[in-house]
Design a protein around this motif. Structure first.
Motif, PDB file in Angstrom:
ATOM      1  N   PRO A   1      44.427 -11.004 -56.789  1.00  0.00           N
ATOM      2  CA  PRO A   1      44.129 -10.460 -58.116  1.00  0.00           C
ATOM      3  C   PRO A   1      42.938  -9.505 -58.066  1.00  0.00           C
ATOM      4  CG  PRO A   1      44.301 -12.864 -58.178  1.00  0.00           C
ATOM      5  CD  PRO A   1      44.230 -12.456 -56.743  1.00  0.00           C
ATOM      6  N   ASN A   2      42.861  -8.634 -59.085  1.00  0.00           N
ATOM      7  CA  ASN A   2      41.722  -7.728 -59.195  1.00  0.00           C
ATOM      8  C   ASN A   2      40.639  -8.335 -60.083  1.00  0.00           C
ATOM      9  OD1 ASN A   2      42.555  -7.376 -61.907  1.00  0.00           O
ATOM     10  ND2 ASN A   2      43.857  -5.647 -61.358  1.00  0.00           N
ATOM     11  N   ASP A   3      39.654  -7.525 -60.483  1.00  0.00           N
ATOM     12  CA  ASP A   3      38.532  -8.051 -61.273  1.00  0.00           C
ATOM     13  C   ASP A   3      38.865  -8.250 -62.747  1.00  0.00           C
ATOM     14  OD1 ASP A   3      38.667  -5.440 -62.107  1.00  0.00           O
ATOM     15  OD2 ASP A   3      36.671  -4.866 -61.402  1.00  0.00           O
ATOM     16  N   GLN A   4      40.137  -8.019 -63.131  1.00  0.00           N
ATOM     17  CA  GLN A   4      40.554  -8.276 -64.512  1.00  0.00           C
ATOM     18  C   GLN A   4      40.944  -9.737 -64.734  1.00  0.00           C
ATOM     19  OE1 GLN A   4      40.540  -5.842 -67.113  1.00  0.00           O
ATOM     20  NE2 GLN A   4      39.267  -4.977 -65.490  1.00  0.00           N
ATOM     21  N   LYS A   5      40.961 -10.512 -63.671  1.00  0.00           N
ATOM     22  CA  LYS A   5      41.341 -11.924 -63.782  1.00  0.00           C
ATOM     23  C   LYS A   5      40.302 -12.711 -64.565  1.00  0.00           C
ATOM     24  CE  LYS A   5      41.729 -16.094 -60.927  1.00  0.00           C
ATOM     25  NZ  LYS A   5      41.827 -16.649 -59.563  1.00  0.00           N
ATOM     26  N   LYS A   6      40.719 -13.325 -65.673  1.00  0.00           N
ATOM     27  CA  LYS A   6      39.853 -14.164 -66.500  1.00  0.00           C
ATOM     28  C   LYS A   6      40.629 -15.425 -66.853  1.00  0.00           C
ATOM     29  CE  LYS A   6      36.364 -11.249 -66.812  1.00  0.00           C
ATOM     30  NZ  LYS A   6      36.875 -10.276 -65.817  1.00  0.00           N
TER      31      LYS A   6
ATOM     32  N   GLU B   1      54.465  -6.956 -60.962  1.00  0.00           N
ATOM     33  CA  GLU B   1      53.173  -7.061 -61.644  1.00  0.00           C
ATOM     34  C   GLU B   1      52.920  -8.517 -62.020  1.00  0.00           C
ATOM     35  OE1 GLU B   1      53.034  -4.482 -65.009  1.00  0.00           O
ATOM     36  OE2 GLU B   1      53.575  -2.679 -63.852  1.00  0.00           O
TER      37      GLU B   1
ATOM     38  N   TRP C   1      50.379 -10.693 -64.580  1.00  0.00           N
ATOM     39  CA  TRP C   1      49.479 -10.593 -65.724  1.00  0.00           C
ATOM     40  C   TRP C   1      48.889 -11.962 -66.026  1.00  0.00           C
ATOM     41  CZ3 TRP C   1      48.949  -6.186 -69.203  1.00  0.00           C
ATOM     42  CH2 TRP C   1      49.647  -5.057 -68.782  1.00  0.00           C
TER      43      TRP C   1
ATOM     44  N   ASN D   1      46.435 -13.706 -69.191  1.00  0.00           N
ATOM     45  CA  ASN D   1      45.688 -13.616 -70.451  1.00  0.00           C
ATOM     46  C   ASN D   1      45.533 -12.169 -70.934  1.00  0.00           C
ATOM     47  OD1 ASN D   1      45.364 -16.439 -70.655  1.00  0.00           O
ATOM     48  ND2 ASN D   1      43.611 -16.371 -69.271  1.00  0.00           N
TER      49      ASN D   1
ATOM     50  N   LYS E   1      45.861  -9.305 -69.290  1.00  0.00           N
ATOM     51  CA  LYS E   1      45.378  -8.291 -68.349  1.00  0.00           C
ATOM     52  C   LYS E   1      46.266  -8.254 -67.099  1.00  0.00           C
ATOM     53  CE  LYS E   1      41.609  -7.285 -70.722  1.00  0.00           C
ATOM     54  NZ  LYS E   1      41.368  -5.952 -71.333  1.00  0.00           N
ATOM     55  N   LYS E   2      46.567  -7.049 -66.630  1.00  0.00           N
ATOM     56  CA  LYS E   2      47.312  -6.912 -65.375  1.00  0.00           C
ATOM     57  C   LYS E   2      46.357  -7.163 -64.230  1.00  0.00           C
ATOM     58  CE  LYS E   2      48.879  -2.845 -64.170  1.00  0.00           C
ATOM     59  NZ  LYS E   2      49.771  -1.660 -64.136  1.00  0.00           N
ATOM     60  N   ILE E   3      46.625  -8.204 -63.437  1.00  0.00           N
ATOM     61  CA  ILE E   3      45.677  -8.595 -62.398  1.00  0.00           C
ATOM     62  C   ILE E   3      46.116  -8.187 -60.994  1.00  0.00           C
ATOM     63  CG2 ILE E   3      44.694 -10.465 -63.760  1.00  0.00           C
ATOM     64  CD1 ILE E   3      46.429 -12.417 -62.103  1.00  0.00           C
TER      65      ILE E   3
END
Length: 243
Positions: free
Chosen positions: A158-163, A183, A185, A187, A189-191
């Protein structure tokens, strides 16, 4: 018509009308709302039964999953990641899959797709790529980055959009698979995203966990699967849209 002035005026008027019409764009044709196709979403879980699901490679009664407060719950009855996974009765090729989930402290699960059922396969992950779900912070052993929630397990990070929501709270995830473009996703955000069967994908497969699983990720059509990894996991709002 004997009056030449009147005749000339009519000719000029007609020519002017034709000239103006050349600048007028035709009105677009809009279909009636009743003819516009809706989103095409189909629920995979009715909130009260296991209709549409069965245990991987089995036709026997499902005993390790149940319904609690409208959620499909893995009871964690199996000792490991072999034998307790649920799979959809139907198979899918290109799709958008969305679901809501939560886990308990120290739990592990996942969602797989393009899973192939055959006696020669002992587990779903031998063929199906996995959207990993795990307690990133409370897992008893050290986790590699490729083992954490949201990963394309053992392949892509995952990228830094992971929450992530805290353990015990609901998360929403999505997988989009469209002719090899994938892809993940989380929450909203595309991670991560990647191209299946590309040179990069083949290198990752050959170099990592899947090097000993020749059929991993090769199927272009297969079942959706929810993993029983011996821990409790909760799923609801499971729906799919074929692309």
């Amino acid at each position: 018509m004997k009056n030449p002035l009147i005749k000339t005026s009519i000719i000029i008027a007609i020519a002017g009308f034709i000239f103006l019409q050349s600048f007028v764009k035709p009105s677009p044709h809009y279909p009636k709302s009743s003819n516009i196709k809706k989103g095409g979403w189909v629920s995979l879980f009715d909130g009260k039964s296991l209709k549409g699901w069965h245990n991987f490679n089995s036709k026997s009664e499902v005993k390790n999953w149940t319904i609690i407060d409208g959620a499909l719950v893995c009871l964690g009855a199996t000792a490991d990641a072999k034998g307790g996974d649920l799979v959809t009765d139907k198979q899918y090729t290109n799709f958008e899959l969305s679901w809501t989930w939560k886990i308990e402290a120290g739990s592990n699960s996942g969602v797989m797709y393009h899973v192939v059922e055959d006696p020669k396969y002992h587990t779903t992950y031998e063929t199906g790529p996995e959207y990993q779900i795990i307690d990133d912070n409370g897992w008893p052993d050290k986790l590699e980055e490729w083992q954490k929630t949201g990963c394309d397990y053992a392949m892509h990070l995952p990228n830094d959009q992971k929450k992530l929501m805290p353990v015990g709270e609901w998360n929403t995830s999505k997988i989009i698979f469209s002719n090899g473009h994938v892809e993940h996703w989380l929450n909203g955000k595309k991670i991560l995203e990647f191209e299946a069967w590309s040179d990069d994908w083949n290198k990752k497969k050959a170099a990592g966990k899947w090097k000993d699983y020749p059929d991993y990720g090769l199927a272009k059509t297969g079942h959706i699967s929810l993993q029983d990894h011996g821990h409790k996991a909760y799923f609801k709002n499971i729906k799919i849209r074929e692309l």
